[in-house]
Structure formats: structure tokens, C-alpha cells
Enzyme design. Sequence first.
Site, PDB file in Angstrom:
ATOM      1  N   TYR A 169     -21.228  42.122  29.238  1.00  0.00           N
ATOM      2  CA  TYR A 169     -22.338  41.178  29.216  1.00  0.00           C
ATOM      3  C   TYR A 169     -23.454  41.574  30.180  1.00  0.00           C
ATOM      4  CZ  TYR A 169     -19.312  37.953  26.606  1.00  0.00           C
ATOM      5  OH  TYR A 169     -18.497  37.378  25.657  1.00  0.00           O
TER       6      TYR A 169
ATOM      7  N   LYS B 260      -7.493  46.467  27.155  1.00  0.00           N
ATOM      8  CA  LYS B 260      -7.344  47.373  26.015  1.00  0.00           C
ATOM      9  C   LYS B 260      -7.286  48.812  26.521  1.00  0.00           C
ATOM     10  CE  LYS B 260      -7.585  46.968  22.090  1.00  0.00           C
ATOM     11  NZ  LYS B 260      -6.467  47.092  21.120  1.00  0.00           N
TER      12      LYS B 260
ATOM     13  N   ASP C 164      -5.132  42.319  22.222  1.00  0.00           N
ATOM     14  CA  ASP C 164      -4.950  41.885  20.842  1.00  0.00           C
ATOM     15  C   ASP C 164      -3.532  41.353  20.616  1.00  0.00           C
ATOM     16  OD1 ASP C 164      -4.081  44.466  21.289  1.00  0.00           O
ATOM     17  OD2 ASP C 164      -4.797  45.269  19.386  1.00  0.00           O
TER      18      ASP C 164
ATOM     19  N   ASP D 235     -13.439  35.680  27.486  1.00  0.00           N
ATOM     20  CA  ASP D 235     -14.232  34.755  26.677  1.00  0.00           C
ATOM     21  C   ASP D 235     -13.501  34.439  25.377  1.00  0.00           C
ATOM     22  OD1 ASP D 235     -16.276  33.224  25.648  1.00  0.00           O
ATOM     23  OD2 ASP D 235     -17.785  34.809  25.667  1.00  0.00           O
TER      24      ASP D 235
ATOM     25  N   ASP E 127     -11.308  30.785  24.317  1.00  0.00           N
ATOM     26  CA  ASP E 127     -11.653  29.981  23.147  1.00  0.00           C
ATOM     27  C   ASP E 127     -10.471  29.855  22.190  1.00  0.00           C
ATOM     28  OD1 ASP E 127     -14.128  29.493  24.112  1.00  0.00           O
ATOM     29  OD2 ASP E 127     -15.240  30.644  22.632  1.00  0.00           O
TER      30      ASP E 127
END
Length: 369
Positions: free
Chosen positions: A142, A193, A226, A250, A254
Site C-alpha cells: 500500500y 507467501k 492462502d 487486510d 475481512d
Amino acid sequence: MARHKLLLIPGDGIGPEVMGEVKKLIAWINKNGKTRFETEEALAGGACYDAHRVSITDETVARAKNADAIIFGSVGGPKWDKVPYEVRPEAGLLRLRKDLGLFANIRPALCYPALADSSSLKRDVVDGLDIIILRELTGGVYFGEPKTITDLGNGQKRAVDTQVYETYEIERIGRVAFELARKRRNKVTSMEKRNVMKTGVLWHEVIDELHGREFKDVTLEHQLADAGAMQLVRWPKQFDVIVADNLLGDVLSDIAATLTGSLGMLPSASLGEVDSQTKKRRALYEPVHGSAPDIAGKGLANPIAMISSFGMALRYSFDMGALADKIDQAIAAVLASGLRTADVKSEGTKSASTQQMGEAILTELQKLH
């Protein structure tokens, strides 16, 4: 009497409505408690753009730096979709996080027993759920540079976002994760990851070294993000504290919203470094839900995430954990009574407006007090 300075930034959409219920809570504390909160309000997001053509002013940032804590509503909406990228509503919140050094975003995912059937998952999967998603907030993709869109000609463009992390950024968020776990169930799950990203390799290495050096008493496990996301919806109660980078955190937080039944139930805290002299840290508290412009002004918004965010401020900024616990108990009691806003309404429960839900929680808090 202890005095604290709060900066209230209602923002856009449903932000002012849910902030209104927190104001009632603050007024009650000021009248009945041994602590007094001095409040002032400021604009940010689309509301600020409409007034000043920027998403946040330098004056508001300065006031935020001078406050003991910031209580933030929400920003954004379709109205501002076409404003320049650098002054979009979300840019104001990002600037606050960056300028105040708010690197640690704590997002609890707590499923109240009365709402276990509101989740899209089976009751036994979520009933009693109490986990934390800890998201690094001021680094990563970001904020990384370069961040560009280049016109290549012939109708083609290239977009670039850059994922960047340094050792100290990973180490300080890792330290918060381990310290939180020590006060809970003593387990940290680090998600990244590393199989495809160099930042993931460094993340894994730094968290591992920090654990071995300072936190051997805490259980540490690593998961690819994942696979971790899949486990989060398969059996979330296996986790205690999950720590991840800005982007993955993030997404994971959610996903956690699904477990609790609604985004309207999720609070968050964004914390900075502890000041070596004052022993205080800058902090911003906000609900995870967005501005929900489709229901703004209709009295349909769920104020629980906003009220719970203020409860987190009491806990993390003002050492008022006992009162924060009572707020949690009041929320649980109201939900157990069958009162529901539209986002968590189910058969056999009673509908409540934003204001009715806020007032019911305050009434229960008064009983506990």
C-alpha cells in the site's frame, strides 16, 4: 480526575450516525466516572474533500498528533469515485496511519453466543470464537514505491505496485503479536507467501528469529496465507493471534468478518510505538465496516463495531480495561435479549435502529455500573 483528549472524526456515510452513539457513551462516562474525556471533532475523507478539496488537512493531522486517541468513523463512497487519486477519501486515513506511525492494526473477531446462527458457517464452528488478526499497517504494497500506471501506447498500460518490507517493520509487528498472545492463549500464527514472494521469505525469517530470541514461551506456527485463509473458514478456533503483512492482513481480517455474522460487529485498533518518555502510544480506533452509503441516513447501521472500537480505546490507551469489559458484557446482554439491527436480524428477533441499539447498550452498561 484524569483527563484525556479525544479527536472524533465521524467521516462519511454511516460514520456520523454510529459516532453519535459513541458520543452518548462518552457523555455518560464524563458524568458518572472518575475520568473526563475532552472531545473535539474534525473532517476527513469525502466530507473533508467537499469542504477543502483535500481528504485531510494539515491542521487535522496536527490535532491528531496532539490527541491521546482518535476515534474514527468511516470514509469513502461512490460520490467521490472520480476525484484525483491523491485526494480520494481513503488517502486521508492512510495519511493519518502513516504520519502517526500507526503500524499495528488489531482486529478482534469475536462471535457473541447470540449471533452464532448469523454466521454463514455452522454454529459449532464459530460459537465461542475469540481470535485476533494483527495486520501490519504502514508498510508493504500500500505504501511501497514505485506505484505507477504507465501508458505503453497502442491501448496498453502497465500498472506497478511495489511490496517492500524491512527487518525492523516485521520485528515490531511480530513483537506486538507475541505480547498480545502472552495475555491470551499464548499462540501466534504468522501468515505470509514465502513460496512466491521475497518479502514473505524475510517475514518468515524475522518472525522466527524474534521468537527464538525473546518469546520462546509462546507457541509459534507458520502458514502460507492462502492455506491459512482456508483454515480460517474451516476451523477458526484453532487460532489465537494471526499476524500478517498489510495486504494479507487486510484480506484475512475481512474473511474473519464472515465468521462473526457481520462487518458491523468488528472493531479495530491501530497503534504506534510506545513513546520512551511518556510511555504512551498514538492510537486510532475505528470499526472495520466501510461507509455503507446505501444505508446512510436511514438509521439502519449497526453501531456495535463503533462502540466496541471505543471500548478498545479504553483498554489500550487509557488503562480502563474493567470498563471495556463491561461494555462487552452490555453488548452481549443486548444481543441475548433478541435486539438486532438489520445486518444481523434473524427470525424471532426484534428489529432495532442505530439509535435504539446504542441506547439499549448504554442502558445495560448503566445496570452493570
